[in-house]
Design a protein around this motif. Sequence first.
Motif, short mmCIF file in Angstrom:
data_model
loop_
_atom_site.label_atom_id
_atom_site.label_comp_id
_atom_site.label_asym_id
_atom_site.label_seq_id
_atom_site.Cartn_x
_atom_site.Cartn_y
_atom_site.Cartn_z
N GLN A 1 3.46 4.17 -1.25
CA GLN A 1 3.58 4.82 -2.55
C GLN A 1 4.73 4.22 -3.34
O GLN A 1 5.84 4.10 -2.86
CB GLN A 1 3.81 6.31 -2.36
N SER B 1 -5.89 3.44 -6.19
CA SER B 1 -5.10 4.13 -5.18
C SER B 1 -4.97 5.61 -5.53
O SER B 1 -5.06 6.00 -6.69
CB SER B 1 -3.72 3.50 -5.05
N ASN B 2 -4.76 6.42 -4.53
CA ASN B 2 -4.59 7.86 -4.74
C ASN B 2 -3.12 8.26 -4.76
O ASN B 2 -2.81 9.43 -4.63
CB ASN B 2 -5.33 8.65 -3.66
N ASP B 3 -2.23 7.30 -4.89
CA ASP B 3 -0.82 7.64 -4.95
C ASP B 3 -0.53 8.43 -6.22
O ASP B 3 -1.18 8.25 -7.23
CB ASP B 3 0.06 6.39 -4.87
N CYS C 1 0.81 -1.22 0.00
CA CYS C 1 0.00 0.00 0.00
C CYS C 1 0.84 1.27 0.00
O CYS C 1 0.32 2.36 -0.17
CB CYS C 1 -0.94 0.02 1.21
N THR D 1 -12.11 1.00 -8.21
CA THR D 1 -11.41 1.53 -7.04
C THR D 1 -9.94 1.59 -7.42
O THR D 1 -9.44 0.73 -8.15
CB THR D 1 -11.59 0.62 -5.81
#
Length: 104
Positions: A29, A80-82, A27, A78
């Motif tokens: 970055q 990740s916001n990285d 999870c 969905t």
Amino acid sequence: MNADRKTLTSRAAPMLLVCACALAAACSQAPSRPDLGGRCDASALGWAVGKPLDEAAGRKLFKQSGAGLWRVVAPDNTFSNDQRDDRLNVRVDAANVVTGVDCG
């Protein structure tokens, strides 16, 4: 019976710790990968907005962006916001029509 539970718990604890560490690492970055491509530049990709995203359009967007990675962001996905300098984001609606293109 209680002794069996205690033994099972003591055996499972290290495995749970390993799984938790692996999940935390996954999870985190991800660093940019210069070997995959350069920085993404979406400034000239406005031509795709309003058009269906098919294989040819996806390849053209990817090539023109200079990105090393790309992903399609759909309403039911969905993700990740990285943030990554080398990734192109192609945003589509439920009908797979491009609604936006950006980097990150």
